[in-house]
Motif scaffolding. Structure first.
Motif, mmCIF file in Angstrom:
data_model
loop_
_atom_site.group_PDB
_atom_site.id
_atom_site.type_symbol
_atom_site.label_atom_id
_atom_site.label_comp_id
_atom_site.label_asym_id
_atom_site.label_seq_id
_atom_site.Cartn_x
_atom_site.Cartn_y
_atom_site.Cartn_z
ATOM 1 N N ASP A 42 67.679 69.806 45.701
ATOM 2 C CA ASP A 42 66.691 70.878 45.640
ATOM 3 C C ASP A 42 65.267 70.335 45.725
ATOM 4 O OD1 ASP A 42 68.756 72.700 45.431
ATOM 5 O OD2 ASP A 42 68.867 72.486 43.268
ATOM 6 N N GLY A 43 65.020 69.544 46.743
ATOM 7 C CA GLY A 43 63.692 68.977 46.923
ATOM 8 C C GLY A 43 63.553 67.655 46.201
ATOM 9 N N PHE A 44 62.479 66.955 46.521
ATOM 10 C CA PHE A 44 62.217 65.663 45.881
ATOM 11 C C PHE A 44 60.730 65.367 45.956
ATOM 12 C CE2 PHE A 44 62.501 64.548 50.322
ATOM 13 C CZ PHE A 44 61.566 63.548 50.469
ATOM 14 N N GLY A 45 60.343 64.285 45.289
ATOM 15 C CA GLY A 45 58.952 63.873 45.348
ATOM 16 C C GLY A 45 58.801 62.404 45.031
ATOM 17 N N ILE A 46 57.714 61.838 45.538
ATOM 18 C CA ILE A 46 57.362 60.455 45.243
ATOM 19 C C ILE A 46 55.883 60.448 44.876
ATOM 20 C CG2 ILE A 46 57.164 58.115 46.183
ATOM 21 C CD1 ILE A 46 59.300 58.933 48.242
ATOM 22 N N GLY A 47 55.558 59.750 43.801
ATOM 23 C CA GLY A 47 54.158 59.555 43.438
ATOM 24 C C GLY A 47 53.894 58.070 43.330
ATOM 25 N N TRP A 48 52.721 57.636 43.798
ATOM 26 C CA TRP A 48 52.432 56.200 43.753
ATOM 27 C C TRP A 48 50.951 55.946 43.478
ATOM 28 C CZ3 TRP A 48 53.075 59.071 48.121
ATOM 29 C CH2 TRP A 48 52.075 59.018 49.090
ATOM 30 N N TYR A 49 50.687 54.763 42.918
ATOM 31 C CA TYR A 49 49.316 54.317 42.737
ATOM 32 C C TYR A 49 48.975 53.416 43.914
ATOM 33 C CZ TYR A 49 49.706 56.454 38.224
ATOM 34 O OH TYR A 49 49.876 57.391 37.230
ATOM 35 N N PRO A 50 47.853 53.692 44.599
ATOM 36 C CA PRO A 50 47.490 52.889 45.766
ATOM 37 C C PRO A 50 47.312 51.418 45.374
ATOM 38 C CG PRO A 50 46.125 54.856 45.644
ATOM 39 C CD PRO A 50 46.897 54.791 44.364
ATOM 40 N N ALA A 89 67.529 68.841 40.968
ATOM 41 C CA ALA A 89 68.624 69.815 40.980
ATOM 42 C C ALA A 89 68.140 70.928 40.072
ATOM 43 C CB ALA A 89 69.926 69.203 40.467
ATOM 44 N N THR A 90 67.735 72.022 40.662
ATOM 45 C CA THR A 90 67.063 73.058 39.878
ATOM 46 C C THR A 90 67.979 73.658 38.826
ATOM 47 O OG1 THR A 90 65.946 75.189 39.956
ATOM 48 C CG2 THR A 90 67.639 74.824 41.605
ATOM 49 N N THR A 91 67.389 74.037 37.712
ATOM 50 C CA THR A 91 68.129 74.776 36.694
ATOM 51 C C THR A 91 67.774 76.252 36.759
ATOM 52 O OG1 THR A 91 66.384 74.186 35.126
ATOM 53 C CG2 THR A 91 68.358 72.825 35.134
ATOM 54 N N GLY A 92 67.233 76.683 37.891
ATOM 55 C CA GLY A 92 67.002 78.115 38.054
ATOM 56 C C GLY A 92 65.699 78.456 38.742
ATOM 57 N N THR A 93 64.667 77.665 38.551
ATOM 58 C CA THR A 93 63.392 77.979 39.193
ATOM 59 C C THR A 93 63.467 77.616 40.677
ATOM 60 O OG1 THR A 93 62.640 75.894 38.264
ATOM 61 C CG2 THR A 93 61.948 77.895 37.146
ATOM 62 N N ASN A 113 63.756 64.469 33.789
ATOM 63 C CA ASN A 113 65.155 64.798 34.024
ATOM 64 C C ASN A 113 65.660 65.448 32.756
ATOM 65 O OD1 ASN A 113 67.947 64.801 34.395
ATOM 66 N ND2 ASN A 113 68.163 62.621 33.925
ATOM 67 N N GLY A 114 66.129 66.695 32.874
ATOM 68 C CA GLY A 114 66.615 67.395 31.690
ATOM 69 C C GLY A 114 66.209 68.843 31.738
ATOM 70 N N VAL A 115 66.011 69.453 30.580
ATOM 71 C CA VAL A 115 65.771 70.894 30.562
ATOM 72 C C VAL A 115 65.157 71.293 29.218
ATOM 73 C CG1 VAL A 115 68.072 71.460 29.642
ATOM 74 C CG2 VAL A 115 66.884 73.134 31.076
ATOM 75 N N ILE A 116 64.280 72.273 29.249
ATOM 76 C CA ILE A 116 63.912 72.991 28.027
ATOM 77 C C ILE A 116 64.881 74.166 27.955
ATOM 78 C CG2 ILE A 116 62.164 74.384 26.861
ATOM 79 C CD1 ILE A 116 60.006 72.682 28.082
ATOM 80 N N THR A 117 65.735 74.150 26.965
ATOM 81 C CA THR A 117 66.806 75.147 26.875
ATOM 82 C C THR A 117 66.237 76.566 26.785
ATOM 83 O OG1 THR A 117 67.970 73.467 25.603
ATOM 84 C CG2 THR A 117 68.966 75.654 25.640
#
Lengths: 287, 287, 287, 287
Positions: A42-50, A89-93, A113-117
């Motif tokens: 369900d999508g992905f992302g990468i963040g980096w410091y130059p 892996a979306t939990t609904g949004t 990684n995880g969830v606010i129940t």
């Protein structure tokens, strides 16, 4: 519900982690072996410091990591001493770029990684607690982004681990008030470009998996014939939701429950992580 | 900043409006002639009420309307007695499906052309005013969706025009308190499946354009040789940001400033639209 | 490498198959149990014949079926007496709408699960064999679309099963000439809006799975208490790559190896499927 | 029908051209002033040669350039001594990443503004002329990609300008045989990482606009107070479909009709461009 990797060390092309390992994030996006869901598409992302300093940068995508047509060239181009990569892996949004991690504020990057129940029942109350001067930065609808903004509200920029302990304590407090038994489940990767914080915690005491690469000297000694490992310096660390290979004993070490790692120049630290009840005075209508 | 169309009448295939008119929405997505921006390429959406009743349905897309590869087949398939179509030109918030109009709540659909001025400074305060029981339905980050949820909070489901007058009054009040001279600019299309409300208003008194098709009998009399017009019944009405053709005098009538139309079975109504100051007691922290 | 479903019978809302079954295509997109790949997340497509006649229509998407935000409303809206749905797991060609099945030509729809082995070595030769007057219709880069255009070239519109036997024979002939031992692996779903052809074949003799729903009377007798089954008529048939439920013995019947089903008004037919060597003379003036 | 930019010189962050100029490509994507279409919103692409050598890399997107959420960070990250950027306005083929320029083969990049007239009638014949060993590299459906593969077939890698003259001559020959009066309209940007070739030509003799930045010394002398210009070296060159600013006389020079520029280390060259009739014998063994 998501997997992530983080790297801290000598500047490294991102492809080294994303494409040149056995059980890379790309492989995990199709076949996660230790996650709650086997597919993280369900999508992905990468963040980096130059490599030459400055604010962190991001590449985020709606596509599953396995089929993104730009990733290979970008991962070859970008060399960085500190980066985080996350598959969702979306939990609904909804699946949309603004819901892809890492989230960013100033020099800070954040993956979860995880969830606010039962987030739908506590979302408004948690959002209200976000500092009004920060509120404008919230662009998506995930529990993860809200947790990041709570951590910022509770002082992430001056006292990172304390702030996360207060933010998580606040989430638990609000959750319990709504009758939610185990309000949070998480591993977090957080950085300001100088340190990398890796945290493993859950209200239930059974958290998502998290591993860190062992001391480079030990790894080199274990595998004297592995050319890749001989390039590792003692400062290089990799943090992963799942080991990048399963067949090399001694390379990966599990992060214990309720623990925070501080990966930094010089000796790293490992400290207990204990959420603390946080006063609402930190946030809310009075701001 | 967006253009929209709405249709009320005998069941009609959506393609009749979207593809078979001269200056259709698809054409307007590339060459709007009366909008603030000539290009409206930041996603689009269509909402319709099923011909056999029930909750409204939607098709929303990230793509510009002119290049969407599914739209032609869907617009041929879907026949509906009441639908709204909207093309977006973002004023800053991301291009993503959850930011595409129409917004939906229960049986209600809502489209907006315009802007809440300086929304980034008032967003938190406006969101806080949304009824907590409705808050969970907010999935995007636009001013338009917030305006819809304020209208719901102020009673849209029982007193539609009154609720919008209160919501707009509240937006103006909050805007003025932040020193914003002209807090809102809008044309709105709103429906519950039985009536279509079309509203034109702006704090400045110079609102975005809005037109409604004239009485069918008059149109038929004006153009006795136009086969399409001969199928129009007296109940059929089209509301548009820009006329679908410019060369047929007498077909389109401009909606006056600060006015609301109620299009319904039987005689339609046209009434003044006057925002009213609304008490914060309708919403906010006490919920 | 893909999964598909097809429906033939009384007009049915597409959601009945896509959303209201236990092991629906949406579930299979995440957890295929009998496919070569467990994840089928590389786009999807639905093709249907309008209930009131006319050319087939399509909805195709880049997204995994499980996260498409429009599908639920569209699947509720569209009622059709004959439709095909397909989820894709690419074997190498890009994820893009034009590579999503079903492919369409005039009144024909076509879906494929399987692969033309080593397609990159035979692609040009196979494309060259496509009738020049049909060539313009090829918009994507998949083996499946090429197979469809070969079937059209070899007479699909006048002798459907014969044409597919010649097309597959030609693919095997070209493959063998390139030293490819088992040139094709496939299940196919093909329709002209009046009949539904379901074919199972592979050069290896071990084809992808394919099932058809049993005679409605038998199913109703087996499950007298199942309300859904009591609505089935004797004409209603479902063809699936994987059974939509695993716990109802007697509902699904495996299609044998090297076999074609013809589902049609009146008695259906089941015939052997035998590829035949096809002369290049079929393939247009310049050869 | 598209706009493009190219840069040759000292390593430069791509953002300098894409974001920090007045009438940048991003602005042109919404408001092209000299193109055939004012909107170029059908995807875009950037190709660059890494500062440390090696094969070119690409970032291509389905989105309009103006709304891509990743572009700003990537354009800041990527520094390159030679890059091409292209915004697309489709002439009929689908909006998809594989149809976005630049096209790539080995060390070669290729962008095109213009059209092969009536491509649907000549596509098959042109594709057939592509060398069979190159054919596998064609992933999209555009006239532009076909033109690139014809140039490769006719010897681009050993005699760049000659190969393009033969490819264009071949396209004209095939076009004329089909009764097409003016078979091609083009500006081209082509590079192997060492030289940048910019070509302007059309069968009609009225080609799309193309400009090149003037000699750096002259520019610096004209604008002694412009800090940006003082950093220009004599080797730095920018080629553009439309000037990046309109208010600085003497900075941009129009490329004449039927002309090719060779931008390279040392003195650049400008030569006439004359398509030549090309034998089909160039096009691979089977012909």
């Amino acid at each position: 519900m998501c997997r992530w990797n983080a790297y801290f060390g000598q500047p490294l092309a991102i492809e080294e982690l994303l494409f040149k390992t056995k059980h890379s994030l790309i492989d995990q996006s199709l076949h996660s072996t230790r996650g709650v869901e086997t597919t993280n598409g369900d999508g992905f992302g990468i963040g980096w410091y130059p490599a030459d300093g400055g604010a962190p940068r991001r590449y985020r995508s709606l596509n599953p990591m396995w089929s993104d047509q730009n990733l290979q060239d970008l991962a070859a181009e970008i060399r960085s001493p500190l980066f985080l990569a996350h598959i969702r892996a979306t939990t609904g949004t909804p699946v949309q770029q603004v819901n892809s991690h890492p989230f960013k504020h100033g020099k800070w990057l954040f993956v979860h990684n995880g969830v606010i129940t039962d987030f739908h029942t506590t979302r408004r109350e948690l959002l209200l607690a976000v500092d009004p001067t920060l509120f404008e930065g919230i662009h998506g609808s995930t529990d993860s982004e809200t947790l990041f903004y709570l951590a910022l509200t509770f002082g992430l920029e001056t006292d990172p681990l304390g702030a996360v302990e207060r933010a998580v304590g606040f989430v638990e407090q609000v959750g319990h008030a709504h009758g939610i038994e185990h309000p949070i489940q998480m591993t977090l990767g957080i950085s300001d470009g100088e340190r990398l914080y890796a945290i493993r915690y859950s209200s239930l005491g059974q958290s998502r998996t998290l591993y860190v690469s062992c001391d480079a000297a030990a790894v080199r000694a274990l595998y004297p014939d592995n050319a890749r490992f001989q390039h590792l310096t003692d400062e290089d660390r990799i943090v992963v939701s799942e080991p990048l290979n399963e067949d090399l004993p001694g390379v990966w070490q599990e992060v214990p429950e309720a623990t925070a790692l501080i990966i930094q120049p010089g000796a790293d630290e490992q400290v207990p992580f204990s959420p603390v009840a946080a006063s609402l005075a930190h946030a809310g209508p009075s701001h």
